[in-house]
Design a protein around this motif. Structure first.
Motif, short mmCIF file in Angstrom:
data_model
loop_
_atom_site.label_atom_id
_atom_site.label_comp_id
_atom_site.label_asym_id
_atom_site.label_seq_id
_atom_site.Cartn_x
_atom_site.Cartn_y
_atom_site.Cartn_z
N GLY A 140 -27.09 2.88 -12.72
CA GLY A 140 -27.08 4.54 -13.33
C GLY A 140 -26.00 4.85 -13.42
O GLY A 140 -25.76 5.96 -14.31
N PHE A 141 -24.96 4.71 -12.80
CA PHE A 141 -23.46 5.54 -13.17
C PHE A 141 -23.00 4.93 -14.62
O PHE A 141 -22.55 5.77 -15.32
CB PHE A 141 -22.41 4.90 -12.32
CG PHE A 141 -23.03 5.58 -10.81
CD1 PHE A 141 -22.70 7.03 -10.56
CD2 PHE A 141 -22.93 4.98 -9.55
CE1 PHE A 141 -22.67 7.55 -9.46
CE2 PHE A 141 -23.24 5.31 -8.39
CZ PHE A 141 -23.35 6.80 -8.17
N SER A 142 -23.12 3.94 -14.98
CA SER A 142 -22.67 3.14 -16.14
C SER A 142 -23.52 3.99 -17.28
O SER A 142 -23.02 4.49 -18.18
CB SER A 142 -22.92 1.70 -16.36
OG SER A 142 -21.96 1.26 -15.39
N LEU A 143 -24.84 4.06 -17.23
CA LEU A 143 -25.66 4.89 -18.24
C LEU A 143 -25.31 6.23 -18.16
O LEU A 143 -25.34 6.59 -19.36
CB LEU A 143 -27.22 4.29 -17.77
CG LEU A 143 -27.73 3.13 -17.70
CD1 LEU A 143 -29.13 3.04 -17.33
CD2 LEU A 143 -27.77 2.41 -19.16
N HIS A 144 -25.15 6.88 -17.03
CA HIS A 144 -24.77 8.23 -17.07
C HIS A 144 -23.67 8.62 -18.00
O HIS A 144 -23.46 9.38 -18.90
CB HIS A 144 -24.71 8.88 -15.94
CG HIS A 144 -24.49 10.28 -15.71
ND1 HIS A 144 -23.22 10.78 -16.02
CD2 HIS A 144 -25.32 11.31 -15.57
CE1 HIS A 144 -23.40 12.08 -15.65
NE2 HIS A 144 -24.60 12.57 -15.63
N ARG A 145 -22.74 7.73 -17.74
CA ARG A 145 -21.31 7.86 -18.55
C ARG A 145 -21.21 7.49 -19.92
O ARG A 145 -20.96 8.41 -20.74
CB ARG A 145 -20.22 6.90 -17.86
CG ARG A 145 -18.87 6.86 -18.42
CD ARG A 145 -17.92 6.17 -17.53
NE ARG A 145 -18.18 4.73 -17.61
CZ ARG A 145 -18.53 4.09 -16.46
NH1 ARG A 145 -18.76 4.91 -15.29
NH2 ARG A 145 -18.82 2.92 -16.41
N MET A 146 -22.12 6.52 -20.11
CA MET A 146 -22.29 6.27 -21.71
C MET A 146 -22.88 7.21 -22.36
O MET A 146 -22.77 7.47 -23.61
CB MET A 146 -23.05 4.79 -21.62
CG MET A 146 -23.65 4.33 -23.04
SD MET A 146 -23.96 2.56 -23.12
CE MET A 146 -25.62 2.82 -22.33
N TRP A 147 -24.38 7.61 -21.65
CA TRP A 147 -25.00 8.71 -22.43
C TRP A 147 -24.36 9.99 -22.48
O TRP A 147 -24.77 10.82 -23.46
CB TRP A 147 -26.57 8.73 -21.85
CG TRP A 147 -27.23 7.47 -21.92
CD1 TRP A 147 -27.12 6.65 -22.97
CD2 TRP A 147 -28.34 6.96 -21.20
NE1 TRP A 147 -27.82 5.57 -22.95
CE2 TRP A 147 -28.74 5.75 -21.89
CE3 TRP A 147 -29.20 7.57 -20.07
CZ2 TRP A 147 -29.82 5.12 -21.28
CZ3 TRP A 147 -30.22 6.66 -19.62
CH2 TRP A 147 -30.73 5.60 -20.29
N LYS A 148 -23.43 10.41 -21.58
CA LYS A 148 -22.85 11.73 -21.80
C LYS A 148 -21.96 11.57 -22.93
O LYS A 148 -21.80 12.73 -23.45
CB LYS A 148 -22.11 11.79 -20.52
CG LYS A 148 -21.26 13.20 -20.28
CD LYS A 148 -20.69 13.50 -18.79
CE LYS A 148 -20.23 14.91 -18.76
NZ LYS A 148 -19.51 14.79 -17.26
N GLU A 149 -21.39 10.43 -23.26
CA GLU A 149 -20.48 10.22 -24.30
C GLU A 149 -21.07 10.04 -25.58
O GLU A 149 -20.73 10.59 -26.69
CB GLU A 149 -19.34 9.15 -24.10
CG GLU A 149 -18.57 9.32 -22.89
CD GLU A 149 -17.65 7.98 -22.73
OE1 GLU A 149 -17.87 6.93 -23.61
OE2 GLU A 149 -16.72 8.16 -21.76
#
Length: 382
Positions: free
Chosen positions: A79-88
């Motif tokens: 989840g943290f990786s996806l959140h960071r990637m999708w935020k960018e």
């Protein structure tokens, strides 16, 4: 439009869900969509491996083998990786195809970022529990699946029957996303006399074919039972099981006279379909059942249950035979009746099955998926 599709299974893994998702992604890419496929590392693959050229990006996470299916993996809850990637690099919509830890993590990340989320219902995991001596968890699994899907803007099922069943169980915003069949790959023209010879079918015998996982939830023992009843009427018949799975070694020990073809892919799989005469599929846990339409496209006479793909496309005694749902005795009876048909009658049934399959287009399915995704995005923006 930019889509992030999250799934626990994807090509080159061999199963109906994987194949369907691969087709959908290819179709959307051809229509100009930008796609990111989020999936677990597959067997014999490294997390940082370079993917072969394809018309979409991939984000591969670590995974652990599914119990009983070492070739399939559950993705880690990244989840943290996806959140960071999708935020960018924000997608217009996230689509969740499987409800494992990876799918749940993606759902949470998307919700935190206020990205619309859609889903598809591909597999009756709650029904599988009955086949693995864990029936006590079925109610909990059903509640879990319903809760995950109801956090999404829509849940697309393969048939109207399944969509209605989900709605009756409390699923919200259900719709239909059918399945297509590749009638160029799966064709009667792939029939292979040399392959049939390798199956050692006696003169006057027929090849009774099953394709799919060799697993309890596929009701594989009923396929064997139906074949045995057919063989009593025509001792020359031979059962050919195509696929792999946890029940394979047990069956080999118990039924050494059956031909075990193993897992097949692509044109090799198409030859195994087309070289058969009758197709038996006794599973009662399907949401669709792609193998049935593949068999029909290959010109086989099919016998299956009256639900899912069978109810959708099989017309009894015209392009196949249907047994009353989850009635083993009726399934055996219908299989025997199919086996008693003459070669000419089987040819006519197979020809009608092929004609039906020719009307099941993947283009139409992709177009329907695209429309559903756009509707969710438009509704959210509105």
């Amino acid at each position: 439009m930019r889509l992030a599709l999250v799934t626990e299974t994807f090509p080159p893994e061999v199963n109906g869900v994987s194949m369907t998702l691969g087709r959908l992604c290819e179709g959307l890419a051809k229509r100009g969509w930008s796609l990111l496929v989020v999936r677990p590392v597959q067997e014999h693959e490294e997390v940082d491996a370079v993917s072969p050229p394809q018309p979409f990006e991939e984000f591969v996470v670590a995974g652990v083998p599914l119990p009983g299916y070492s070739s399939l993996r559950m993705g880690e809850p990244a989840g943290f990786s996806l959140h960071r990637m999708w935020k960018e690099n924000r997608p217009d919509i996230v689509h969740i195809a499987t409800e494992g830890p990876l799918g749940v993590a993606a759902l949470i990340a998307a919700k935190l970022l206020r990205i619309p989320v859609s889903s598809t219902f591909h597999t009756n995991f709650d029904q599988y529990s009955d086949h693995y001596s864990v029936g006590g968890v079925q109610r909990l699994m059903s509640a879990y699946l319903r809760r995950i899907h109801n956090f999404c803007a829509c849940t697309l099922a393969p048939t109207q029957q399944m969509a209605d069943a989900l709605a009756s169980e409390g699923y919200l915003n259900t719709g239909v996303l059918s399945r297509g069949v590749d009638t160029e790959l799966f064709s009667p023209e792939k029939r292979d006399a040399a392959l049939r010879k390798s199956w050692e079918i006696p003169e006057g015998g027929r090849a009774i074919v099953y394709v799919g996982r060799i697993a309890k939830e596929k009701n594989i023992d009923l396929v064997v039972r139906a074949y045995q009843a057919m063989a009593r009427q025509n001792p020359g018949d031979r059962l050919v099981l195509v696929g792999g799975g946890p029940e394979l070694e047990r069956l080999k020990r118990k039924y050494p006279h059956i031909h075990y073809a193993g897992m097949r892919k692509g044109d090799d799989l198409a030859r195994h379909y087309a070289s058969g005469d009758i197709f038996l599929f006794a599973s009662v846990t399907e949401t669709f059942g792609n193998v049935v339409t593949e068999a029909m496209a290959s010109g086989l006479s099919v016998c299956t249950y009256d639900y899912a793909v069978g109810r959708e496309y099989v017309k009894p005694n015209e392009n196949g035979f249907l047994a009353a749902f989850d009635d083993p005795d009726d399934f055996v009876e219908k299989a025997v009746a199919l086996g008693e048909c003459s070669d000419e009658e089987l040819r006519l049934i197979g020809s009608a099955a092929r004609k039906t399959a020719e009307g099941i287009s993947w283009d139409a399915v992709v177009e329907s998926f695209q429309s559903s995704l756009r509707e969710v995005v438009d509704r959210t923006r509105g």
